[in-house]
Design a protein around this motif. Structure first.
Motif, PDB file in Angstrom:
ATOM      1  N   ARG A  70       1.009  -1.464   0.046  1.00 19.61           N
ATOM      2  CA  ARG A  70      -0.177   0.013  -0.044  1.00 19.61           C
ATOM      3  C   ARG A  70       0.872   1.229   0.082  1.00 19.61           C
ATOM      4  NH1 ARG A  70      -4.965  -1.064  -1.747  1.00 19.61           N
ATOM      5  NH2 ARG A  70      -6.218  -2.192  -0.342  1.00 19.61           N
ATOM      6  N   GLU A  71       1.876   1.230   0.836  1.00 22.08           N
ATOM      7  CA  GLU A  71       2.994   2.323   0.688  1.00 22.08           C
ATOM      8  C   GLU A  71       3.483   2.654  -0.610  1.00 22.08           C
ATOM      9  OE1 GLU A  71       5.624   1.516   3.910  1.00 22.08           O
ATOM     10  OE2 GLU A  71       4.254   1.654   5.351  1.00 22.08           O
ATOM     11  N   ARG A  74       0.953   4.108  -3.003  1.00 23.73           N
ATOM     12  CA  ARG A  74       0.643   5.538  -2.819  1.00 23.73           C
ATOM     13  C   ARG A  74       1.796   6.404  -3.097  1.00 23.73           C
ATOM     14  NH1 ARG A  74      -1.432   3.603   2.207  1.00 23.73           N
ATOM     15  NH2 ARG A  74       0.546   4.232   3.241  1.00 23.73           N
ATOM     16  N   GLU A  75       3.023   5.844  -2.699  1.00 25.15           N
ATOM     17  CA  GLU A  75       4.205   6.828  -3.001  1.00 25.15           C
ATOM     18  C   GLU A  75       4.429   6.767  -4.577  1.00 25.15           C
ATOM     19  OE1 GLU A  75       7.345   5.591  -0.202  1.00 25.15           O
ATOM     20  OE2 GLU A  75       5.889   5.754   1.221  1.00 25.15           O
ATOM     21  N   ASP A  77       2.518   6.356  -6.957  1.00 21.59           N
ATOM     22  CA  ASP A  77       1.197   6.489  -7.742  1.00 21.59           C
ATOM     23  C   ASP A  77       0.892   5.158  -8.805  1.00 21.59           C
ATOM     24  OD1 ASP A  77      -1.065   7.802  -9.007  1.00 21.59           O
ATOM     25  OD2 ASP A  77       0.189   8.766 -10.647  1.00 21.59           O
TER      26      ASP A  77
END
Length: 411
Positions: A70-71, A74-75, A77
């Motif tokens: 998940r990280e 998000r980071e 994209d």
């Protein structure tokens, strides 16, 4: 409900919720990457799960992988496309879609340096090597060196001969052959029915020109969508395929009632006044005549290849400077009763050329005989050992879709 099972259900709910967030779509080698995460904790986390949960192999994922992935998403994209545990490596593999406009190589370099990632690479595509060519499922296509010499497989990206009729004046043809079904239109017999029929030569010639493609059977024709008109004018005599002036004249006269686009004459003999006059009539009707030019070094073309206007084809390796040549040595052909074998001769060279002409006429239907001959000449490289080139010829005719393997002659 027992506390242990409650915990398992909570974990399962979270895992399914994580898994359901996969983007709809199919992995795409042009824009996707593969990222793996250390998934060693998955075994320990699921050790207490009983049936049926331990059979859900797709969702054997550790809490660390869920969090780290998940990280990363998000980071960087990224959108998940698909995912799967690779147990033998103790990793979890995720397919990510790289946003349009992003530098995929730079992204891979950045992820390679990220300690949270176990590995990262391009999603790559692999091709099977089971003897297929350009998607054909015909099992013998890779044995057809004539097709490869002519660049026919490349040419089929631009044309397959659809809408073109090729008349074959030859011996009988096995109309029930598995590789010719649906290809034969008109069928007329002009030989004396008391003479021994010969279906081998005619079947071989017909198969080179227009054997069906992608029928999971046998071979591929040069123009697999062309229609064949069979005019039986030859028979078997002393293990040879023989025709005579009378049977040839009858066949040529008959086809003038409804002229085809191309006539294939895979035969040769002495100059013949009647047959020559009829060939001139056929040419006047706008029909392209392709004839075998026998391999007689130092000699002019044989008859009927010598008739002005006829496209004469010699066998590769036997032509002189300026002559048109096509493959004719050790050619895989269809034979009667659903058989296949290797044959040689300028008859087969002419058949290859007739197929190429059919491809051209499906692209430039109103091209003159002289224009077609010039296109074939300019497509040819490396004669006498070379060959006319179907793909180059189609490019010269203005077709798009195939890229010749050699530079096309501009003069």
């Amino acid at each position: 409900m027992m506390p242990g099972y409650a915990n398992v259900l909570i974990v399962l709910f979270l895992v399914l919720a994580w898994a359901s967030d996969v983007q709809a779509g199919t992995a795409d080698a042009a824009s996707d990457i593969l990222v793996t995460f250390d998934n060693a904790g998955a075994d320990a986390g699921s050790a207490g799960a009983g049936p049926p949960y331990h059979f859900r192999k797709r969702y054997a994922i550790s809490g660390d992988v869920r969090r780290l992935s998940r990280e990363i998403e998000r980071e960087y994209d990224l959108d998940r496309v698909d995912h799967w545990p690779i147990r033998s490596l103790s990793v979890y593999c995720i397919v990510y879609r790289v946003p349009e406009g992003r530098d995929r190589d730079a992204l891979i370099a950045a992820l390679t340096r990220d300690a949270r990632v176990e590995s990262v690479q391009l999603l790559q595509r692999f091709h099977t090597r089971i003897g297929n060519s350009a998607g054909y499922n015909d099992p013998y296509v890779t044995l057809q060196h004539g097709l490869h010499r002519l660049s026919v497989i490349e040419a089929h990206r631009a044309a397959v001969g659809e809408g073109v009729r090729v008349a074959i004046i030859d011996s009988h043809v096995d109309r029930e052959h598995e590789d010719l079904r649906g290809r034969i239109g008109a069928f007329e017999v002009f030989t004396d029915r008391s003479k021994p029929a010969d279906s081998e030569h005619g079947t071989a010639v017909a198969s080179i020109i227009a054997a069906n493609a992608n029928n999971a059977i046998g071979i591929v024709g040069v123009a697999p969508a062309a229609t064949l008109d069979i005019l039986v004018s030859c028979w078997n005599e002393a293990h040879e395929t023989i025709c005579d002036s009378f049977t040839l004249a009858k066949a040529l006269d008959s086809l003038l009632r409804d002229p085809p686009h191309v006539v294939n004459l895979s035969l040769t003999g002495p100059d013949d006044q009647l047959v020559g006059r009829l060939i001139e009539k056929v040419l006047e009707a706008g029909v392209v005549v392709v004839a075998a030019n026998p391999a007689r070094r130092g000699s002019g073309p044989g008859f009927p290849a010598s008739v002005p206007g006829v496209i004469a084809i010699r066998q590769s390796g036997s032509g002189a400077h300026g002559e048109l040549v096509a493959p004719g040595e050790q050619i895989l052909v269809a034979l009667p009763q659903d058989k296949y074998d290797v044959r040689s001769g300028c008859s087969l060279s002419a058949a290859h050329a007739s197929g190429v002409v059919a491809l051209l006429l499906s692209v430039v239907p109103h091209e003159s005989v002289d224009g077609l001959r010039e296109i074939l000449r300019r497509s040819q490289v490396g004669a006498p050992s070379g060959s006319i080139d179907a793909c180059a010829a189609l490019q010269l005719a203005g077709a798009t879709g195939c890229q010749p393997r050699h530079a096309v002659r501009t003069e």
